[in-house]
Design an enzyme around this catalytic site. Structure first.
Site, PDB file in Angstrom:
ATOM      1  N   HIS A  57       0.844  -1.201   0.000  1.00 24.64           N
ATOM      2  CA  HIS A  57       0.000   0.000   0.000  1.00 24.64           C
ATOM      3  C   HIS A  57       0.874   1.244   0.000  1.00 24.64           C
ATOM      4  O   HIS A  57       2.084   1.162   0.183  1.00 24.64           O
ATOM      5  CB  HIS A  57      -0.995  -0.002   1.154  1.00 24.64           C
ATOM      6  CG  HIS A  57      -0.388   0.079   2.526  1.00 24.64           C
ATOM      7  ND1 HIS A  57       0.394  -0.907   3.060  1.00 24.64           N
ATOM      8  CD2 HIS A  57      -0.457   1.051   3.475  1.00 24.64           C
ATOM      9  CE1 HIS A  57       0.774  -0.556   4.286  1.00 24.64           C
ATOM     10  NE2 HIS A  57       0.286   0.633   4.563  1.00 24.64           N
ATOM     11  N   HIS A  59       1.406   3.947   1.879  1.00 27.45           N
ATOM     12  CA  HIS A  59       1.960   4.700   3.018  1.00 27.45           C
ATOM     13  C   HIS A  59       3.492   4.789   2.948  1.00 27.45           C
ATOM     14  O   HIS A  59       4.163   3.842   2.531  1.00 27.45           O
ATOM     15  CB  HIS A  59       1.533   4.066   4.343  1.00 27.45           C
ATOM     16  CG  HIS A  59       0.096   4.321   4.671  1.00 27.45           C
ATOM     17  ND1 HIS A  59      -0.635   3.551   5.528  1.00 27.45           N
ATOM     18  CD2 HIS A  59      -0.749   5.295   4.225  1.00 27.45           C
ATOM     19  CE1 HIS A  59      -1.877   4.025   5.616  1.00 27.45           C
ATOM     20  NE2 HIS A  59      -1.969   5.078   4.822  1.00 27.45           N
ATOM     21  N   ASP A  61       5.825   4.648   5.075  1.00 24.33           N
ATOM     22  CA  ASP A  61       6.662   3.660   5.781  1.00 24.33           C
ATOM     23  C   ASP A  61       6.706   2.313   5.055  1.00 24.33           C
ATOM     24  O   ASP A  61       7.296   1.356   5.547  1.00 24.33           O
ATOM     25  CB  ASP A  61       6.209   3.499   7.245  1.00 24.33           C
ATOM     26  CG  ASP A  61       4.803   2.944   7.375  1.00 24.33           C
ATOM     27  OD1 ASP A  61       3.897   3.430   6.667  1.00 24.33           O
ATOM     28  OD2 ASP A  61       4.608   2.012   8.187  1.00 24.33           O
ATOM     29  N   ASP A 134      -0.293  -3.987   6.191  1.00 25.67           N
ATOM     30  CA  ASP A 134      -0.924  -3.440   7.397  1.00 25.67           C
ATOM     31  C   ASP A 134      -2.386  -3.855   7.505  1.00 25.67           C
ATOM     32  O   ASP A 134      -3.210  -3.136   8.064  1.00 25.67           O
ATOM     33  CB  ASP A 134      -0.823  -1.906   7.404  1.00 25.67           C
ATOM     34  CG  ASP A 134       0.593  -1.418   7.699  1.00 25.67           C
ATOM     35  OD1 ASP A 134       1.486  -2.256   7.897  1.00 25.67           O
ATOM     36  OD2 ASP A 134       0.794  -0.189   7.715  1.00 25.67           O
ATOM     37  N   HIS A 172       4.333  -4.591  10.679  1.00 31.27           N
ATOM     38  CA  HIS A 172       4.786  -3.956  11.922  1.00 31.27           C
ATOM     39  C   HIS A 172       4.894  -4.919  13.096  1.00 31.27           C
ATOM     40  O   HIS A 172       4.156  -5.901  13.172  1.00 31.27           O
ATOM     41  CB  HIS A 172       3.816  -2.835  12.335  1.00 31.27           C
ATOM     42  CG  HIS A 172       3.806  -1.679  11.389  1.00 31.27           C
ATOM     43  ND1 HIS A 172       4.585  -0.562  11.571  1.00 31.27           N
ATOM     44  CD2 HIS A 172       3.115  -1.480  10.242  1.00 31.27           C
ATOM     45  CE1 HIS A 172       4.362   0.292  10.581  1.00 31.27           C
ATOM     46  NE2 HIS A 172       3.471  -0.246   9.755  1.00 31.27           N
TER      47      HIS A 172
HETATM   48 FE    FE Z   1       2.675   0.760   8.048  1.00 29.41          FE
HETATM   49 ZN    ZN Z   2       0.124   1.630   6.540  1.00 27.09          ZN
END
Ligand code: FE
Ligand code: ZN
Length: 256
Positions: A57, A59, A61, A134, A172
Protein backbone atom coordinates in the site's frame (compact mmCIF):
# COMPACT_ATOMS: atom_id res chain seq x y z
CA UNK A 1 8.68 -27.21 -5.74
CA UNK A 2 11.29 -24.51 -5.46
CA UNK A 3 12.93 -23.70 -2.21
CA UNK A 4 12.64 -20.05 -1.32
CA UNK A 5 14.75 -18.25 1.22
CA UNK A 6 12.97 -15.60 3.24
CA UNK A 7 14.80 -12.95 5.25
CA UNK A 8 12.93 -10.60 7.58
CA UNK A 9 14.60 -7.58 9.17
CA UNK A 10 13.48 -4.69 11.35
CA UNK A 11 13.61 -1.13 10.03
CA UNK A 12 12.39 2.37 10.85
CA UNK A 13 10.70 2.45 14.26
CA UNK A 14 8.66 -0.75 14.24
CA UNK A 15 8.41 -1.82 10.58
CA UNK A 16 9.63 -5.04 9.06
CA UNK A 17 11.20 -5.45 5.66
CA UNK A 18 11.19 -8.88 4.01
CA UNK A 19 13.24 -10.31 1.15
CA UNK A 20 12.19 -13.42 -0.76
CA UNK A 21 14.89 -15.13 -2.79
CA UNK A 22 14.68 -17.79 -5.49
CA UNK A 23 18.29 -18.71 -6.24
CA UNK A 24 17.51 -20.86 -9.27
CA UNK A 25 15.34 -18.24 -10.92
CA UNK A 26 17.70 -15.41 -9.93
CA UNK A 27 14.84 -13.49 -8.40
CA UNK A 28 14.82 -11.47 -5.20
CA UNK A 29 11.68 -9.69 -4.07
CA UNK A 30 11.47 -6.99 -1.45
CA UNK A 31 8.07 -6.85 0.19
CA UNK A 32 7.55 -3.11 0.52
CA UNK A 33 10.53 -0.78 0.86
CA UNK A 34 10.23 1.05 4.17
CA UNK A 35 13.77 2.41 4.05
CA UNK A 36 16.36 2.11 1.27
CA UNK A 37 19.37 1.78 3.58
CA UNK A 38 17.91 -1.11 5.59
CA UNK A 39 16.82 -3.00 2.46
CA UNK A 40 20.22 -2.44 0.85
CA UNK A 41 21.99 -3.68 3.99
CA UNK A 42 19.83 -6.81 4.09
CA UNK A 43 20.51 -7.49 0.39
CA UNK A 44 24.26 -7.09 0.92
CA UNK A 45 24.22 -9.34 3.96
CA UNK A 46 22.45 -12.09 2.06
CA UNK A 47 24.40 -11.52 -1.15
CA UNK A 48 21.17 -11.17 -3.14
CA UNK A 49 20.39 -8.79 -6.04
CA UNK A 50 17.04 -7.05 -5.93
CA UNK A 51 14.81 -7.74 -8.94
CA UNK A 52 11.33 -6.71 -7.77
CA UNK A 53 9.59 -4.67 -5.10
CA UNK A 54 6.08 -5.83 -4.21
CA UNK A 55 4.22 -2.97 -2.57
CA UNK A 56 1.23 -3.60 -0.29
CA UNK A 57 0.00 0.00 0.00
CA UNK A 58 1.00 3.60 -0.52
CA UNK A 59 1.96 4.70 3.02
CA UNK A 60 5.43 6.23 3.26
CA UNK A 61 6.66 3.66 5.78
CA UNK A 62 6.15 1.04 3.04
CA UNK A 63 7.28 3.00 -0.01
CA UNK A 64 9.92 5.59 0.96
CA UNK A 65 12.80 3.32 -0.08
CA UNK A 66 11.48 2.68 -3.60
CA UNK A 67 13.09 5.53 -5.60
CA UNK A 68 16.64 4.94 -4.34
CA UNK A 69 16.44 1.15 -4.63
CA UNK A 70 14.95 1.35 -8.12
CA UNK A 71 17.66 3.75 -9.23
CA UNK A 72 20.44 1.54 -7.87
CA UNK A 73 19.15 -1.85 -9.02
CA UNK A 74 16.76 -1.20 -11.91
CA UNK A 75 14.24 -3.41 -10.12
CA UNK A 76 10.62 -3.66 -11.23
CA UNK A 77 8.08 -2.13 -8.87
CA UNK A 78 4.72 -3.90 -8.58
CA UNK A 79 1.88 -2.58 -6.45
CA UNK A 80 -1.85 -2.09 -6.07
CA UNK A 81 -3.75 -0.96 -9.14
CA UNK A 82 -5.83 1.37 -7.02
CA UNK A 83 -2.84 3.34 -5.73
CA UNK A 84 -0.65 3.76 -8.83
CA UNK A 85 -0.63 7.56 -8.52
CA UNK A 86 0.47 7.45 -4.92
CA UNK A 87 3.35 4.99 -5.16
CA UNK A 88 6.64 6.44 -6.41
CA UNK A 89 8.25 4.50 -9.25
CA UNK A 90 5.44 2.00 -9.70
CA UNK A 91 5.83 0.01 -12.95
CA UNK A 92 2.92 -2.43 -12.82
CA UNK A 93 -0.39 -2.15 -11.04
CA UNK A 94 -1.97 -5.42 -9.94
CA UNK A 95 -5.19 -6.59 -8.33
CA UNK A 96 -7.02 -9.79 -7.47
CA UNK A 97 -7.19 -12.38 -9.02
CA UNK A 98 -3.89 -11.80 -10.80
CA UNK A 99 -1.21 -14.43 -10.43
CA UNK A 100 2.37 -13.32 -10.95
CA UNK A 101 5.15 -15.67 -11.88
CA UNK A 102 8.50 -14.22 -10.86
CA UNK A 103 11.27 -16.76 -11.50
CA UNK A 104 9.80 -19.87 -9.93
CA UNK A 105 7.83 -17.86 -7.40
CA UNK A 106 4.10 -17.91 -7.87
CA UNK A 107 2.40 -14.93 -6.27
CA UNK A 108 -1.35 -14.55 -5.93
CA UNK A 109 -2.62 -11.02 -5.47
CA UNK A 110 -5.42 -10.59 -2.93
CA UNK A 111 -7.37 -7.34 -2.65
CA UNK A 112 -7.42 -6.50 1.06
CA UNK A 113 -8.79 -2.94 1.28
CA UNK A 114 -9.67 -1.11 4.48
CA UNK A 115 -6.40 0.23 5.92
CA UNK A 116 -6.07 1.94 2.53
CA UNK A 117 -8.51 1.66 -0.36
CA UNK A 118 -6.13 -0.16 -2.67
CA UNK A 119 -4.23 -2.30 -0.16
CA UNK A 120 -3.21 -5.70 -1.57
CA UNK A 121 -1.69 -8.77 0.05
CA UNK A 122 0.61 -11.24 -1.66
CA UNK A 123 0.03 -14.95 -1.13
CA UNK A 124 2.64 -17.51 -2.21
CA UNK A 125 0.57 -20.72 -2.05
CA UNK A 126 3.42 -23.10 -2.90
CA UNK A 127 5.67 -21.59 -0.25
CA UNK A 128 2.81 -21.38 2.26
CA UNK A 129 3.45 -17.73 3.10
CA UNK A 130 1.45 -14.53 2.82
CA UNK A 131 2.56 -10.91 3.05
CA UNK A 132 -0.33 -8.92 4.41
CA UNK A 133 1.17 -5.46 4.96
CA UNK A 134 -0.92 -3.44 7.40
CA UNK A 135 -4.12 -5.49 7.06
CA UNK A 136 -3.49 -8.22 9.64
CA UNK A 137 -0.93 -8.07 12.46
CA UNK A 138 -0.01 -10.73 15.00
CA UNK A 139 -3.01 -10.60 17.35
CA UNK A 140 -4.12 -7.35 15.75
CA UNK A 141 -5.06 -5.59 12.54
CA UNK A 142 -4.37 -2.30 10.83
CA UNK A 143 -6.35 0.84 11.49
CA UNK A 144 -9.25 1.39 9.10
CA UNK A 145 -8.00 4.65 7.60
CA UNK A 146 -9.51 4.84 4.11
CA UNK A 147 -12.07 2.08 3.78
CA UNK A 148 -15.03 1.04 5.90
CA UNK A 149 -15.07 -1.39 8.80
CA UNK A 150 -17.20 -3.74 6.73
CA UNK A 151 -14.60 -3.69 3.98
CA UNK A 152 -11.75 -4.35 6.44
CA UNK A 153 -13.67 -7.21 8.01
CA UNK A 154 -14.12 -8.79 4.54
CA UNK A 155 -10.36 -8.43 3.94
CA UNK A 156 -9.58 -10.09 7.27
CA UNK A 157 -12.01 -12.91 6.45
CA UNK A 158 -10.22 -13.41 3.15
CA UNK A 159 -6.88 -13.83 4.90
CA UNK A 160 -8.50 -16.05 7.53
CA UNK A 161 -9.63 -18.39 4.75
CA UNK A 162 -6.07 -19.17 3.60
CA UNK A 163 -4.64 -22.57 4.62
CA UNK A 164 -4.31 -22.73 8.42
CA UNK A 165 -0.56 -23.41 8.35
CA UNK A 166 0.18 -20.29 6.26
CA UNK A 167 3.04 -18.20 7.66
CA UNK A 168 1.89 -14.60 7.85
CA UNK A 169 4.38 -11.74 7.48
CA UNK A 170 3.12 -8.33 8.60
CA UNK A 171 4.27 -4.75 8.25
CA UNK A 172 4.79 -3.96 11.92
CA UNK A 173 5.89 -5.28 15.31
CA UNK A 174 2.81 -4.45 17.39
CA UNK A 175 2.28 -7.86 18.97
CA UNK A 176 2.73 -7.02 22.66
CA UNK A 177 0.28 -4.12 22.58
CA UNK A 178 -2.16 -6.17 20.49
CA UNK A 179 -1.94 -9.10 22.91
CA UNK A 180 -2.66 -6.82 25.87
CA UNK A 181 -5.72 -5.51 24.12
CA UNK A 182 -6.81 -9.04 23.17
CA UNK A 183 -6.51 -10.15 26.78
CA UNK A 184 -8.68 -7.24 27.92
CA UNK A 185 -11.44 -8.55 25.64
CA UNK A 186 -10.84 -12.26 26.23
CA UNK A 187 -9.35 -12.57 29.73
CA UNK A 188 -10.28 -16.25 29.87
CA UNK A 189 -8.47 -17.18 26.62
CA UNK A 190 -5.37 -19.01 27.90
CA UNK A 191 -3.72 -18.99 24.47
CA UNK A 192 -3.87 -15.19 24.47
CA UNK A 193 -2.07 -14.94 27.83
CA UNK A 194 0.48 -17.48 26.63
CA UNK A 195 1.14 -15.52 23.48
CA UNK A 196 1.42 -12.28 25.43
CA UNK A 197 4.10 -13.88 27.64
CA UNK A 198 5.89 -15.28 24.58
CA UNK A 199 5.78 -11.92 22.81
CA UNK A 200 7.08 -10.05 25.87
CA UNK A 201 9.94 -12.53 26.24
CA UNK A 202 10.80 -12.30 22.54
CA UNK A 203 10.84 -8.51 22.58
CA UNK A 204 12.89 -8.39 25.80
CA UNK A 205 15.44 -10.60 24.01
CA UNK A 206 15.34 -8.38 20.92
CA UNK A 207 13.69 -11.07 18.80
CA UNK A 208 10.81 -10.47 16.37
CA UNK A 209 7.40 -11.99 17.12
CA UNK A 210 6.76 -12.40 13.38
CA UNK A 211 6.03 -14.20 11.18
CA UNK A 212 2.94 -15.68 12.78
CA UNK A 213 0.95 -18.74 11.74
CA UNK A 214 -2.62 -18.31 10.61
CA UNK A 215 -3.98 -21.05 12.90
CA UNK A 216 -2.51 -19.26 15.93
CA UNK A 217 -4.19 -16.05 14.78
CA UNK A 218 -7.54 -17.78 14.39
CA UNK A 219 -7.28 -18.86 18.04
CA UNK A 220 -5.97 -15.62 19.54
CA UNK A 221 -6.54 -12.62 17.27
CA UNK A 222 -9.62 -10.90 18.64
CA UNK A 223 -10.18 -9.04 15.35
CA UNK A 224 -10.48 -12.35 13.46
CA UNK A 225 -12.82 -13.60 16.18
CA UNK A 226 -15.49 -10.92 15.94
CA UNK A 227 -18.00 -13.66 15.12
CA UNK A 228 -17.19 -15.54 18.35
CA UNK A 229 -20.17 -15.83 20.74
CA UNK A 230 -18.23 -15.04 23.91
CA UNK A 231 -16.60 -11.97 22.36
CA UNK A 232 -19.88 -10.63 21.01
CA UNK A 233 -21.46 -11.02 24.42
CA UNK A 234 -18.46 -9.48 26.14
CA UNK A 235 -18.69 -6.26 24.10
CA UNK A 236 -22.48 -6.14 24.47
CA UNK A 237 -23.33 -6.88 20.82
CA UNK A 238 -24.69 -10.44 20.98
CA UNK A 239 -26.89 -10.09 17.89
CA UNK A 240 -24.95 -7.64 15.74
CA UNK A 241 -23.41 -8.76 12.44
CA UNK A 242 -19.75 -9.73 12.80
CA UNK A 243 -18.50 -6.67 10.95
CA UNK A 244 -20.19 -4.39 13.50
CA UNK A 245 -18.55 -6.31 16.33
CA UNK A 246 -15.29 -5.92 14.46
CA UNK A 247 -15.89 -2.16 14.03
CA UNK A 248 -16.53 -1.85 17.77
CA UNK A 249 -13.39 -3.81 18.66
CA UNK A 250 -11.33 -1.62 16.33
CA UNK A 251 -12.75 1.51 18.06
CA UNK A 252 -11.92 0.06 21.48
CA UNK A 253 -8.36 -0.68 20.35
CA UNK A 254 -7.93 2.85 18.98
CA UNK A 255 -8.63 4.13 22.50
CA UNK A 256 -6.85 1.31 24.41
FE1 FE B 1 2.67 0.76 8.05
ZN1 ZN C 1 0.12 1.63 6.54
Amino acid sequence: MTLLAIHQFPCLKDNYGVLVHDAEGGVTLSIDAPEAAAVRRALDQQGWSLTHILVTHHHADHTAGIPALKKETGCTVIGPNGETERIPGLDTGVCEPEVLTLGAIQVRVLDTPGHTMGHVSYWLPEAGVAFVGDTLFAMGCGRVLEGSAEMMWASLRKIAALPAETQIYCGHEYTVSNARFGLSVEPENARVSERLAEAEAARAAGRPTLPTRLDAELDTNVFLRADNEAIRARVGLPDAPAWKVFAHLRELKNRF
